[in-house]
Write an enzyme that holds these catalytic residues in place. Structure first.
Site, PDB file in Angstrom:
ATOM      1  N   ARG A   1       0.677  -1.069   0.072  1.00 25.58           N
ATOM      2  CA  ARG A   1      -0.100  -0.045  -0.085  1.00 25.58           C
ATOM      3  C   ARG A   1       1.031   1.213   0.051  1.00 25.58           C
ATOM      4  NH1 ARG A   1      -2.700  -3.894   1.882  1.00 25.58           N
ATOM      5  NH2 ARG A   1      -5.217  -4.426   1.849  1.00 25.58           N
TER       6      ARG A   1
ATOM      7  N   ASP B   1      -4.232 -15.731   6.850  1.00 26.39           N
ATOM      8  CA  ASP B   1      -3.115 -16.157   6.353  1.00 26.39           C
ATOM      9  C   ASP B   1      -2.316 -17.220   7.421  1.00 26.39           C
ATOM     10  OD1 ASP B   1      -3.610 -14.706   3.967  1.00 26.39           O
ATOM     11  OD2 ASP B   1      -2.346 -13.002   4.758  1.00 26.39           O
TER      12      ASP B   1
HETATM   13  C1  S3P Z   1      -4.196  -8.652   1.960  1.00 23.88           C
HETATM   14  C2  S3P Z   1      -5.457  -9.580   2.173  1.00 23.88           C
HETATM   15  C3  S3P Z   1      -5.953 -10.755   2.408  1.00 23.88           C
HETATM   16  C4  S3P Z   1      -4.561 -11.555   2.733  1.00 23.88           C
HETATM   17  C5  S3P Z   1      -3.329 -11.426   1.539  1.00 23.88           C
HETATM   18  C6  S3P Z   1      -3.150  -9.766   1.841  1.00 23.88           C
HETATM   19  C7  S3P Z   1      -3.945  -7.642   1.617  1.00 23.88           C
HETATM   20  O1  S3P Z   1      -6.634 -11.407   1.251  1.00 23.88           O
HETATM   21  O2  S3P Z   1      -4.963 -12.901   2.446  1.00 23.88           O
HETATM   22  O3  S3P Z   1      -2.387 -12.152   1.933  1.00 23.88           O
HETATM   23  O4  S3P Z   1      -2.935  -7.077   1.551  1.00 23.88           O
HETATM   24  O5  S3P Z   1      -5.119  -6.916   1.423  1.00 23.88           O
HETATM   25  P1  S3P Z   1      -7.971 -10.894   1.025  1.00 23.88           P
HETATM   26  O6  S3P Z   1      -8.243  -9.623   1.143  1.00 23.88           O
HETATM   27  O7  S3P Z   1      -8.488 -11.435  -0.429  1.00 23.88           O
HETATM   28  O8  S3P Z   1      -8.900 -11.903   1.997  1.00 23.88           O
END
Ligand code: S3P
Length: 431
Positions: free
Chosen positions: A27, A315
């Site tokens: 981000r 995760d």
């Molecule tokens: C993430 C959101 C999660 C996570 C991924 C990273 C992120 O996925 O599993 O490793 O940085 O926004 P989802 O938003 O699809 O659940």
């Protein structure tokens, strides 16, 4: 590369510094690129996924300088990106492709994104669907569900999007597109997902309103460059905390762990499992709570993990499943069908691999059941090129009767470069 992990003959001792948070690192680069001016990012995770984000933003004309302890991004404002001459390669990174989709949906030019074999199997309609509702032109295999994704953005309209899944990637893509849209954009989720986007957009000067399950912003707001400090990734820390909890007699301090409440499901569950754990030096870093975590080996109890727990630890389920193989009783993980669309189908890869090593696990439609404790035998394990599966299997080697040989461990560099070296160092510090 294949790595063989020998059973730990001695406790793990010492301290380890958690690498930067993957979600926050992505981000920081994305938002700094569309902000006006120069942003400096400290604590950035130089994992493969975040490097893919840097490379995509460079292809979009952003100058990004890397030195030993920081990343400097020369932001060009919301409309400063240039039409890329080449395909944007997102590698293995779902966060890159989904969040970048939101930004590209606002750009009046054409771009194509694709990545590796795992990315090619992951569903993208969850993002392209709402972006189309906002008026973006998007296509891809199977009606914009699979890569390569092609888009031509511009002229977006705000929406109120009710996401069927609790996904920070979906929420972030829609909010980023919302910055380019007319009127207000709101995303409502079944459960609150990680909120790094909302927090960091505020750091860059955007007004974001949030409540229990929704986040909203008004289109046309400009991001101002900001310096970002990235705290350690609780998802990476979870592997070292688990190592300390699993190996008899261990005592570790895992330093610099980001403790954003939308991410700390793993800490709450470990407490429910009776882990001997304490938070030390709690503080705020870069708008996110952090602490050091002291963990000592202890007997663990089985738990049920479900509902609103799930997005807060999605995760960490592979490593929690390994912990559950050593806990007394039946651990039930449900409401976690999202595991099927991660880097691998993590219900299948976790259950098959743990059973292969001698555990007693059963896959269900939306999770798994693990009967513990089981003595793991050791043997061969696959990472399936999934970083979190590779690290989970490596930890299994520490508590198996015979070594575990983990195939294709290179994927671990996606989120935890240096993981194997750190584990080795902790093993040598037992005295
Ligand atoms: C993430 C959101 C999660 C996570 C991924 C990273 C992120 O996925 O599993 O490793 O940085 O926004 P989802 O938003 O699809 O659940």
């Amino acid at each position: 590369m294949d790595i063989t992990i020998e059973p730990a003959e001695n406790p793990l001792k010492g301290s380890v510094i958690t690498p930067g948070d993957k979600s926050i690192s992505h981000r920081a680069v994305l938002f700094a690129s569309i902000a006006e001016g120069k942003s400096v990012i400290k604590g950035f995770l130089r994992g493969e996924d975040c490097l893919s984000t840097i490379s995509c933003m460079r292809s979009l004309g952003i100058v990004i300088e890397e030195d030993a302890d920081s990343i400097t991004v020369m932001g060009k404002g919301p409309y400063g990106l240039k039409e890329p001459a080449e395909l944007l390669n997102v590698g293995n990174s779902g966060t890159t492709i989904r969040l970048l989709s939101g930004i590209l949906a606002g750009q009046p030019f054409s771009s194509v994104m694709a990545g590796d074999d795992s990315i090619a199997r992951r569903p993208m309609r969850r993002v392209t669907g709402p972006l189309k509702m906002m008026n973006a032109t998007v296509d891809g295999r199977e009606f914009a569900n699979y890569t390569p994704l092609w888009m031509r953005g511009g002229d977006l309209q705000g929406v109120h999007y009710f996401s069927p899944v609790a996904s920070a990637q979906v929420k972030s893509a829609v909010l980023l597109a919302g910055l380019y849209a007319s009127g207000k954009t709101t995303v409502t989720e079944p459960f609150k997902s990680r909120d790094h986007t909302e927090r960091m957009l505020r750091t860059f000067g955007v007004n974001v309103e949030t409540d229990e399950k929704s986040a909203s912003l008004k289109g046309g707001q400009k991001l101002q460059a900001a310096d970002v400090f990235v705290p350690g990734d609780v998802s990476s820390a979870a592997f070292m905390i688990a190592a300390g909890a699993l190996v008899q007699g261990s005592h570790l301090i895992v330093e610099n762990v980001g403790l954003n409440p939308t991410r700390t499901g793993v800490i709450d569950v470990l407490k429910r499992m009776d882990a001997d754990m304490m938070l030390l030096n709690e503080t705020m870093l870069g708008g996110e709570p952090t602490a050091d975590i002291e963990i000592k080996y202890s007997r663990l109890q089985a738990v049920t993990i479900e509902g609103s727990d799930i997005p807060r630890l999605i995760d960490e389920i592979p490593v929690l499943a390994l912990l559950a193989t050593q806990a007394d009783g039946k651990t039930v993980i449900k409401d976690a069908a999202e595991l099927k669309v991660k880097e691998t189908n993590r219900i299948d890869t976790v259950v098959n691999q743990l059973n292969e090593l001698g555990a007693d696990c059963e896959a269900t439609d939306d999770g798994m059941i693990i009967n513990g404790p089981s003595k793991l035998k050791g043997g061969n394990a696959e990472s399936y090129h999934d970083h979190r599966i590779g690290m989970t299997m490596a930890l299994a080697g520490l508590i198996s009767e015979t070594p575990v040989k983990v195939k294709d461990t290179d994927a671990v560099a996606v989120s935890y470069p240096g993981f194997f070296e750190e584990l080795e160092r902790l093993r040598k510090q037992h005295v």
